[in-house]
Motif scaffolding. Sequence first.
Motif, PDB file in Angstrom:
ATOM      1  N   GLU A 123       0.847  -1.183   0.000  1.00  0.00           N
ATOM      2  CA  GLU A 123       0.000   0.000   0.000  1.00  0.00           C
ATOM      3  C   GLU A 123       0.885   1.237   0.000  1.00  0.00           C
ATOM      4  O   GLU A 123       2.013   1.204   0.495  1.00  0.00           O
ATOM      5  CB  GLU A 123      -0.944   0.002   1.204  1.00  0.00           C
ATOM      6  CG  GLU A 123      -0.238   0.084   2.535  1.00  0.00           C
ATOM      7  CD  GLU A 123      -1.192   0.044   3.719  1.00  0.00           C
ATOM      8  OE1 GLU A 123      -2.362  -0.328   3.523  1.00  0.00           O
ATOM      9  OE2 GLU A 123      -0.739   0.368   4.834  1.00  0.00           O
TER      10      GLU A 123
ATOM     11  N   GLU B  53       1.369   5.117   1.212  1.00  0.00           N
ATOM     12  CA  GLU B  53       0.896   5.976   2.307  1.00  0.00           C
ATOM     13  C   GLU B  53       1.508   7.366   2.188  1.00  0.00           C
ATOM     14  O   GLU B  53       2.705   7.517   1.915  1.00  0.00           O
ATOM     15  CB  GLU B  53       1.279   5.365   3.654  1.00  0.00           C
ATOM     16  CG  GLU B  53       0.798   6.202   4.835  1.00  0.00           C
ATOM     17  CD  GLU B  53       1.240   5.625   6.169  1.00  0.00           C
ATOM     18  OE1 GLU B  53       0.698   6.060   7.189  1.00  0.00           O
ATOM     19  OE2 GLU B  53       2.124   4.752   6.175  1.00  0.00           O
TER      20      GLU B  53
ATOM     21  N   ASN C  91      -5.335   9.023   2.977  1.00  0.00           N
ATOM     22  CA  ASN C  91      -3.890   8.951   3.237  1.00  0.00           C
ATOM     23  C   ASN C  91      -3.237   7.700   2.661  1.00  0.00           C
ATOM     24  O   ASN C  91      -2.015   7.600   2.635  1.00  0.00           O
ATOM     25  CB  ASN C  91      -3.622   8.990   4.750  1.00  0.00           C
ATOM     26  CG  ASN C  91      -3.721  10.408   5.271  1.00  0.00           C
ATOM     27  OD1 ASN C  91      -3.229  11.335   4.649  1.00  0.00           O
ATOM     28  ND2 ASN C  91      -4.401  10.576   6.387  1.00  0.00           N
ATOM     29  N   LYS C  92      -4.052   6.721   2.246  1.00  0.00           N
ATOM     30  CA  LYS C  92      -3.487   5.470   1.747  1.00  0.00           C
ATOM     31  C   LYS C  92      -4.237   4.998   0.519  1.00  0.00           C
ATOM     32  O   LYS C  92      -5.419   5.307   0.336  1.00  0.00           O
ATOM     33  CB  LYS C  92      -3.571   4.367   2.818  1.00  0.00           C
ATOM     34  CG  LYS C  92      -2.687   4.598   4.027  1.00  0.00           C
ATOM     35  CD  LYS C  92      -2.827   3.442   5.005  1.00  0.00           C
ATOM     36  CE  LYS C  92      -1.975   3.683   6.240  1.00  0.00           C
ATOM     37  NZ  LYS C  92      -2.131   2.614   7.244  1.00  0.00           N
TER      38      LYS C  92
ATOM     39  N   ASN D  82       4.354   0.596   2.028  1.00  0.00           N
ATOM     40  CA  ASN D  82       4.375  -0.409   3.094  1.00  0.00           C
ATOM     41  C   ASN D  82       4.137  -1.778   2.469  1.00  0.00           C
ATOM     42  O   ASN D  82       3.242  -1.939   1.640  1.00  0.00           O
ATOM     43  CB  ASN D  82       3.279  -0.129   4.127  1.00  0.00           C
ATOM     44  CG  ASN D  82       3.412   1.263   4.715  1.00  0.00           C
ATOM     45  OD1 ASN D  82       4.521   1.731   4.938  1.00  0.00           O
ATOM     46  ND2 ASN D  82       2.289   1.929   4.948  1.00  0.00           N
TER      47      ASN D  82
ATOM     48  N   THR E  10      -0.111  -0.401  13.120  1.00  0.00           N
ATOM     49  CA  THR E  10      -0.521   0.999  13.048  1.00  0.00           C
ATOM     50  C   THR E  10      -1.051   1.458  14.396  1.00  0.00           C
ATOM     51  O   THR E  10      -1.428   0.640  15.241  1.00  0.00           O
ATOM     52  CB  THR E  10      -1.626   1.207  11.988  1.00  0.00           C
ATOM     53  OG1 THR E  10      -2.745   0.379  12.309  1.00  0.00           O
ATOM     54  CG2 THR E  10      -1.122   0.899  10.594  1.00  0.00           C
TER      55      THR E  10
ATOM     56  N   ARG F 263      -1.396   5.630  11.586  1.00  0.00           N
ATOM     57  CA  ARG F 263       0.035   5.871  11.353  1.00  0.00           C
ATOM     58  C   ARG F 263       0.770   4.559  11.568  1.00  0.00           C
ATOM     59  O   ARG F 263       0.599   3.900  12.596  1.00  0.00           O
ATOM     60  CB  ARG F 263       0.562   6.922  12.325  1.00  0.00           C
ATOM     61  CG  ARG F 263       2.068   7.185  12.142  1.00  0.00           C
ATOM     62  CD  ARG F 263       2.699   7.699  13.429  1.00  0.00           C
ATOM     63  NE  ARG F 263       2.237   9.031  13.774  1.00  0.00           N
ATOM     64  CZ  ARG F 263       2.414   9.569  14.988  1.00  0.00           C
ATOM     65  NH1 ARG F 263       3.009   8.869  15.940  1.00  0.00           N
ATOM     66  NH2 ARG F 263       1.986  10.779  15.255  1.00  0.00           N
ATOM     67  N   GLU F 264       1.584   4.178  10.584  1.00  0.00           N
ATOM     68  CA  GLU F 264       2.366   2.948  10.758  1.00  0.00           C
ATOM     69  C   GLU F 264       3.473   3.180  11.781  1.00  0.00           C
ATOM     70  O   GLU F 264       4.109   4.236  11.802  1.00  0.00           O
ATOM     71  CB  GLU F 264       3.006   2.513   9.438  1.00  0.00           C
ATOM     72  CG  GLU F 264       3.717   1.180   9.585  1.00  0.00           C
ATOM     73  CD  GLU F 264       4.526   0.784   8.365  1.00  0.00           C
ATOM     74  OE1 GLU F 264       5.307  -0.160   8.485  1.00  0.00           O
ATOM     75  OE2 GLU F 264       4.381   1.437   7.320  1.00  0.00           O
TER      76      GLU F 264
END
Length: 801
Positions: A114, A116, A134-135, A162, A173, A245-246
Amino acid sequence: MQIAKVIVDIPAMQTNRPFDYAIPPAMEHKLGKGMRVEVPFNNRVIQGFITEISDHSDFEGELKEIIQPLDIEPALTEELLLLGEEMAETVYAYRIHCYQTMLPTMLKAKYEKEVEVVDELDEETFYGIFQGKNKMTWETAVDRGLLPQLIELKQAGKIEVNYILKNQAKAKTVQVYYSDLDMERLEDAYRSLKKTAKQQQALLAAIMAMNGTPLTSKEYKDQFDVGSAAIRAGVEKGWLKTADREILRDPFKDRLFKKTEALPLSAEQRAAFQTMHASIRDERHEVFLLQGVTGSGKTEVYLQLIAEVIKKGKTALMLVPEIALTPQMVNHFKSRFGNRVAVMHSALSSGEKYDEWRKIHRGEADVVVGARSSIFAPVENLGIIIMDEEHESTYKQDENPKYHARNIAIWRGQHHHCPVILGSATPSLESRARAQKKVYTLVELKARFNQRALPQVQIVDMRDEFKANNRSSFSMALQEKITDRLQKKQQIVLMLNKRGYSSFIMCRDCGFVLECPNCDISLTLHMDSKTMKCHYCGHEEAIPNICPKCKGHNFRYYGTGTQKIEEELQSLFPEARILRMDVDTTRKKGGHEAILSAFGRSEADILLGTQMIAKGLDFPNITLVGVINADTSLGLPDFRSSERTFQLLTQVSGRAGRAELPGEVVVQSYNPDHYAILFAQQHNYEGFYRTEMSLRHKAGYPPYFYTALITVSNPDEKKAQKKIYEIHEILKHKLEPSTILLGPSKGSIARVNNRYYFQILVKYKQETKLHPTLKQILDESQKENARGLYISIDSEPVNFF
């Protein structure tokens, strides 16, 4: 038109070279060396690595186009691309295998990806490309033809990719809260609040102070003392939005590392430091052999050299031979250098390995600590490479590509114009011989730190114990010393060169030994799982109650394993607290560290283990080391068996008496007069080196000769045998008369996992024809490979059985 030269994922001689592909117009000037791409090949789609971008092709026909990139940034650096090319030549491997070996599992396996957003985008890009989110999934990006734009955004640092393994947990996340309201609207909201709404006022003040930066609820609490109720109200009123958030998986997130400072160096350490530091200062490649007795403070010298490298804005690579050594080494480095240390070894999960690799790839690590494969870490601007315990055979990879980490370290040291330090109390004969010839620079630490004495070593002749009717695994001398240490509340380390419970079981009525159905080797008894296991192919079955041959019930267990020794030890010393450390007890994640930490906290009196306890342990309360069976490795069919025995005994002896309390070692042996054991008793490396070198010279073995091992295997024994004799004939006619061929012969274990093994050992001093001849043999065997016949070539093998 731009051309990409691609190494494709087909391991064969015919494809062991770059193929030309046209770069689609939308991708021109966006793809780069080291990127993984998807390409058409014959009638299928495969992966490959771009090794070069060019505007010229020697291919006369119409070039096929690259289908798509698999990443939006290079997975391999230009240095690693060059290294892979060099490796393929020297270790007789395919370039595609070399490149894949360099990558973490998540970049080799099937995965989902993905994209981000990690930095603020302009409104047109955010809504036009990311549709206000955001993704997006990688598949969405491909379907919408967005890869050219994404590559530009990645180069600008605006996005990240990611990687998530299929059928596994997604990237870790945490929920964050951010505001996209302008300052005027936030101030209006603040003024409209009642004076009693203190928490909401604090929240709005925090939002304005952060100016759109996302924070977790914990961060709001820690930084602004805003509670979760106020945050929920902020979301309901539209002041805040939520996003994921990762967070990088940190295998040491729950560990506190007490900060340490550089220790004063002894005169000997300081001289060693200054000799090696000159190479760092001058940015000059040089290979140093740091030979220091156990407890001489090699690690502190490493730490201070690395500190100098970091001061120059460069990075360091620190290799340890096995996972068991990693916990203590990580502790040293994290305590000294903090979070700028990345750790790479096989006990980490796939996600942890990938996140540590990304930390290095992004340039967020000054120091990389890890086992063999971390030599391929994508570290830029290297200032030093250190290999601790350089003599260990685990630095050699058993499967293809059969590289030795020492050779890779030296190549990378040359590439970066930086020093390589090979450290050991008992250097390999090859390294010491190179130091003697001035190929390496020898640096010595002859005394223990603070002038502590090396432990006294007592050799016990187990033949005398047998005559005295002592049938125990423990000599009377060792039993007395264990009793003494237990009374004094001191700690004991006992090493057994085995694992499991007993080596094998045999029927006492007919002599039947239970063997593996797939390999020519007896099965090993494991009492914890109540099974018989093969340590070669993994076959497992229940412990038999009836002999398959004579139907008798009279089984006897032969051999000595760690589980059996533990039971015997507990019956002799019922009050002793025993920790066992072997392959079985350390199989679980964090097993090594848990056992060593417990022993370090004095939660056990005796640490019983296999070879993994022989190195790296540094506990002040260990005053007694016992070696149960010093002879085990002497009986192996390998010309290095004496060297390995000497190294093992010297290393394990060095665990005793490392602090204020004096140490003592008891070595039990049925060959007490063997020179390897006697020199280990005297801590006399020089004496052993001279004796062993003399024997190697007479027998014509390394380091006086180079070696190459050619192995043929096939499920059909006759086909494997026929092929090895054909290869022998080719070698006999093509190589110089001075070159020695040993074999063909069966492997010492002739059948493993239902494949039959035959081998030839080539010994030579100078042989210009060997390399092209071996490459020709591999090339001409391609069709047979497809039918199950495998040929393997191991340049400078470390194992011969």
